[in-house]
Design an enzyme around this catalytic site. Structure first.
Site, PDB file in Angstrom:
ATOM      1  N   THR A 205       0.850  -1.191   0.000  1.00  0.00           N
ATOM      2  CA  THR A 205       0.000   0.000   0.000  1.00  0.00           C
ATOM      3  C   THR A 205       0.886   1.241   0.000  1.00  0.00           C
ATOM      4  O   THR A 205       1.783   1.355   0.824  1.00  0.00           O
ATOM      5  CB  THR A 205      -0.898  -0.032   1.255  1.00  0.00           C
ATOM      6  OG1 THR A 205      -1.842  -1.089   1.081  1.00  0.00           O
ATOM      7  CG2 THR A 205      -1.637   1.285   1.462  1.00  0.00           C
TER       8      THR A 205
ATOM      9  N   HIS B 223      -7.139 -10.937  -0.867  1.00  0.00           N
ATOM     10  CA  HIS B 223      -6.488 -10.585   0.402  1.00  0.00           C
ATOM     11  C   HIS B 223      -7.273 -11.195   1.563  1.00  0.00           C
ATOM     12  O   HIS B 223      -8.357 -10.725   1.909  1.00  0.00           O
ATOM     13  CB  HIS B 223      -6.471  -9.060   0.515  1.00  0.00           C
ATOM     14  CG  HIS B 223      -5.496  -8.510   1.513  1.00  0.00           C
ATOM     15  ND1 HIS B 223      -4.955  -9.250   2.543  1.00  0.00           N
ATOM     16  CD2 HIS B 223      -4.941  -7.264   1.628  1.00  0.00           C
ATOM     17  CE1 HIS B 223      -4.126  -8.486   3.248  1.00  0.00           C
ATOM     18  NE2 HIS B 223      -4.096  -7.277   2.707  1.00  0.00           N
TER      19      HIS B 223
ATOM     20  N   ASN C 105      -3.849 -10.188   7.339  1.00  0.00           N
ATOM     21  CA  ASN C 105      -3.577  -8.903   7.995  1.00  0.00           C
ATOM     22  C   ASN C 105      -4.770  -8.206   8.654  1.00  0.00           C
ATOM     23  O   ASN C 105      -4.793  -6.979   8.778  1.00  0.00           O
ATOM     24  CB  ASN C 105      -2.899  -7.941   7.003  1.00  0.00           C
ATOM     25  CG  ASN C 105      -1.582  -8.493   6.507  1.00  0.00           C
ATOM     26  OD1 ASN C 105      -1.124  -9.516   6.993  1.00  0.00           O
ATOM     27  ND2 ASN C 105      -0.964  -7.842   5.544  1.00  0.00           N
TER      28      ASN C 105
ATOM     29  N   TYR D 227      -7.963  -7.832   7.707  1.00  0.00           N
ATOM     30  CA  TYR D 227      -9.023  -7.206   6.907  1.00  0.00           C
ATOM     31  C   TYR D 227     -10.226  -8.151   6.792  1.00  0.00           C
ATOM     32  O   TYR D 227     -10.275  -9.167   7.470  1.00  0.00           O
ATOM     33  CB  TYR D 227      -8.442  -6.743   5.561  1.00  0.00           C
ATOM     34  CG  TYR D 227      -7.330  -5.744   5.821  1.00  0.00           C
ATOM     35  CD1 TYR D 227      -7.623  -4.520   6.433  1.00  0.00           C
ATOM     36  CD2 TYR D 227      -5.993  -6.052   5.586  1.00  0.00           C
ATOM     37  CE1 TYR D 227      -6.611  -3.621   6.764  1.00  0.00           C
ATOM     38  CE2 TYR D 227      -4.981  -5.150   5.912  1.00  0.00           C
ATOM     39  CZ  TYR D 227      -5.303  -3.944   6.499  1.00  0.00           C
ATOM     40  OH  TYR D 227      -4.308  -3.048   6.849  1.00  0.00           O
TER      41      TYR D 227
ATOM     42  N   ASN E 240      -4.233  -5.652  13.725  1.00  0.00           N
ATOM     43  CA  ASN E 240      -5.592  -5.126  13.611  1.00  0.00           C
ATOM     44  C   ASN E 240      -6.572  -5.830  14.552  1.00  0.00           C
ATOM     45  O   ASN E 240      -7.751  -6.005  14.225  1.00  0.00           O
ATOM     46  CB  ASN E 240      -6.083  -5.215  12.159  1.00  0.00           C
ATOM     47  CG  ASN E 240      -5.456  -4.131  11.269  1.00  0.00           C
ATOM     48  OD1 ASN E 240      -5.171  -3.035  11.747  1.00  0.00           O
ATOM     49  ND2 ASN E 240      -5.243  -4.435  10.000  1.00  0.00           N
TER      50      ASN E 240
HETATM   51  C1  LIG Z   1       4.428   0.194   3.324  1.00  0.00           C
HETATM   52  C2  LIG Z   1       3.838  -1.203   3.408  1.00  0.00           C
HETATM   53  C3  LIG Z   1       2.619  -1.442   2.811  1.00  0.00           C
HETATM   54  C4  LIG Z   1       2.063  -2.740   2.826  1.00  0.00           C
HETATM   55  N1  LIG Z   1       0.880  -2.965   2.170  1.00  0.00           N
HETATM   56  C5  LIG Z   1       0.389  -4.217   2.081  1.00  0.00           C
HETATM   57  C6  LIG Z   1      -0.768  -4.485   1.292  1.00  0.00           C
HETATM   58  O1  LIG Z   1      -1.342  -3.602   0.639  1.00  0.00           O
HETATM   59  N2  LIG Z   1      -1.223  -5.767   1.263  1.00  0.00           N
HETATM   60  C7  LIG Z   1      -0.609  -6.777   1.957  1.00  0.00           C
HETATM   61  O2  LIG Z   1      -1.058  -7.927   1.899  1.00  0.00           O
HETATM   62  N3  LIG Z   1       0.511  -6.550   2.686  1.00  0.00           N
HETATM   63  C8  LIG Z   1       1.035  -5.312   2.740  1.00  0.00           C
HETATM   64  N4  LIG Z   1       2.211  -5.094   3.417  1.00  0.00           N
HETATM   65  C9  LIG Z   1       3.004  -6.244   3.898  1.00  0.00           C
HETATM   66  C10 LIG Z   1       4.050  -6.621   2.821  1.00  0.00           C
HETATM   67  O3  LIG Z   1       3.427  -7.200   1.697  1.00  0.00           O
HETATM   68  C11 LIG Z   1       5.101  -7.610   3.344  1.00  0.00           C
HETATM   69  O4  LIG Z   1       4.506  -8.830   3.642  1.00  0.00           O
HETATM   70  C12 LIG Z   1       5.829  -7.058   4.557  1.00  0.00           C
HETATM   71  O5  LIG Z   1       6.440  -5.817   4.239  1.00  0.00           O
HETATM   72  C13 LIG Z   1       6.904  -8.012   5.081  1.00  0.00           C
HETATM   73  O6  LIG Z   1       7.828  -8.330   4.052  1.00  0.00           O
HETATM   74  P1  LIG Z   1       9.309  -7.671   4.030  1.00  0.00           P
HETATM   75  O7  LIG Z   1       9.977  -8.123   5.295  1.00  0.00           O
HETATM   76  O8  LIG Z   1       9.933  -8.267   2.804  1.00  0.00           O
HETATM   77  O9  LIG Z   1       9.147  -6.190   3.975  1.00  0.00           O
HETATM   78  C14 LIG Z   1       2.749  -3.806   3.453  1.00  0.00           C
HETATM   79  C15 LIG Z   1       3.986  -3.526   4.079  1.00  0.00           C
HETATM   80  C16 LIG Z   1       4.534  -2.267   4.051  1.00  0.00           C
HETATM   81  C17 LIG Z   1       5.888  -2.022   4.682  1.00  0.00           C
END
Ligand SMILES: Cc1cc2nc3c(=O)[nH]c(=O)nc-3n(C[C@H](O)[C@H](O)[C@H](O)COP(=O)(O)O)c2cc1C
Length: 362
Positions: free
Chosen positions: A31, A181, A184, A186, A241
């Protein structure tokens, strides 16, 4: 061949359902809150995603199926012509650079403030229980989450239908597929949860009842678009959440085999930030779901490649690394250092911190 041969598994091609990936490096859904009040993505979203087209697969930021599904400020939708026109340009731009892209479809349920939607709407959830904590709004800064209205039993089919039509819209706009989705905290995760879902109808109570709504969503989506182009994301044990899953092993022990029976393109498992489970969720999922698996959260190139090599997953999704490194694949291949993501611009409007991270070539 990468400069570090231990990383070789990351660069092998793989097929997830109908999705042919040129490597096993996936851009996780992120996001970025650059859309308009009416949930129209900015024109420069096409540049942002195209910059990342060397990933084996891009999963877009979570994208609403309707205005009722919107909870945060400036997140995009896939249900109006204006939104879909931009999404079509995104899909074109990624394809022009040889990439593949699927759209993550969400409904936030109770993680919402009406102040964040440019149109009148309802906040709905399995039960009328507000989420703990506060959320950001452009209008008033941090506010309490709205108290949701509990969905009437007959309304649930309409939400599944909205998922199906957004999925159809994504495919018509040129996307290679969609990701549902179910993670998380939702809406789908709210139905799965043992505390947020207090329903007494056929959608609440037992594990079989709590998975019913998410499975109806999957059924509606695969009725609208090819199942080999549909993935789904879960986050077992992610206490985010306000979600609790007190019967987690029974819950996913039922949910994941049901999902397997649909013949989806893939299951995407996000590990919780702090693992409260006895069993690693990716290991658990590999045992319960025989289809293709994407593993996400807190992997680096070494741990991701090692997981692929051991057969624990088919692809690895990287989140924060993809915010800061449009050419993550090329950097990992040559062992180049990674740019550091700037948290202050994760969710701010405009191109700063979005399309301006340098690639090696630059
Ligand atoms: C800025 C940000 C936005 C995210 N938005 C989403 C999202 O829209 N949908 C989702 O399923 N996870 C979202 N996540 C989780 C990421 O998809 C990912 O699983 C998480 O960053 C952990 O992976 P990483 O350690 O590689 O960053 C978001 C994470 C971050 C940091």
């Amino acid at each position: 061949m990468p400069s570090n041969s231990n990383l070789a598994p990351l660069f092998e091609p793989v097929r997830l359902g109908a999705l042919e990936l040129k490597n096993r490096i996936v851009m996780a859904p992120l996001t970025r809150s650059r859309s308009s009040d009416l949930a129209v993505p900015p024109t420069f979203a096409a540049d942002y995603y195209a910059q990342r087209a060397s990933a084996g697969l891009i999963i877009t930021e979570a994208t609403q199926i309707s205005y009722d599904a919107m909870g945060y400020s400036r997140t995009p939708g896939a249900h109006t012509d204006a939104q879909l026109k931009i999404w079509a340009s995104v899909a074109d731009a990624v394809h022009a650079k040889g990439g593949k892209i699927v759209m993550q479809l969400w409904h936030v349920g109770r993680i919402a403030s009406r102040l964040n939607t440019g149109v009148a709407r309802d906040v709905v959830a399995p039960s009328a229980i507000a989420a703990p904590g506060k959320m950001y709004t452009d209008a008033k800064g941090m506010v309490d989450h709205d108290v949701p209205r509990a969905l009437e039993t007959h309304e649930i089919a309409a939400i599944a239908k909205d998922f199906a039509s957004a999925a159809r819209n994504a495919i018509d706009a040129g996307f290679d597929g969609v990701e549902i989705h179910s993670a998380n905290g939702y809406l789908l995760h709210q139905f799965l949860s043992s505390n947020v879902n207090q329903r007494t109808d056929q959608y609440g109570g037992s594990v079989e009842n709590r998975v019913r709504m998410p499975l109806e969503v999957v059924e509606a989506v695969i009725g609208a678009v090819p199942r080999e182009r549909v993935g789904l994301r879960v986050s077992p044990g992610h206490v985010f959440n306000g979600i609790e899953e007190t019967d987690l092993e029974a819950l996913y022990g039922h949910y994941l085999p049901c999902l397997e029976s649909y013949g989806l393109a893939y299951l995407h498992v996000m590990r919780p930030t702090s693992n409260t489970m006895a069993l690693d969720p990716v290991t658990m999922a590999r045992g319960l779901f025989k289809g293709s698996l994407i593993a996400a959260a807190n992997y680096d190139a070494d741990s991701g490649a090692a997981l692929l090599k051991s057969g624990g997953a088919d692809a690895i999704a990287f989140g924060r690394a993809y915010i800061a490194n449009p050419d993550l694949v090329e950097r990992l291949k040559v062992g180049a250092p990674l740019n550091t993501p700037h948290e202050a611009t994760f969710y701010t409007p405009g191109e700063k911190g979005y399309t301006d991270y340098p690639s090696l070539a630059a």
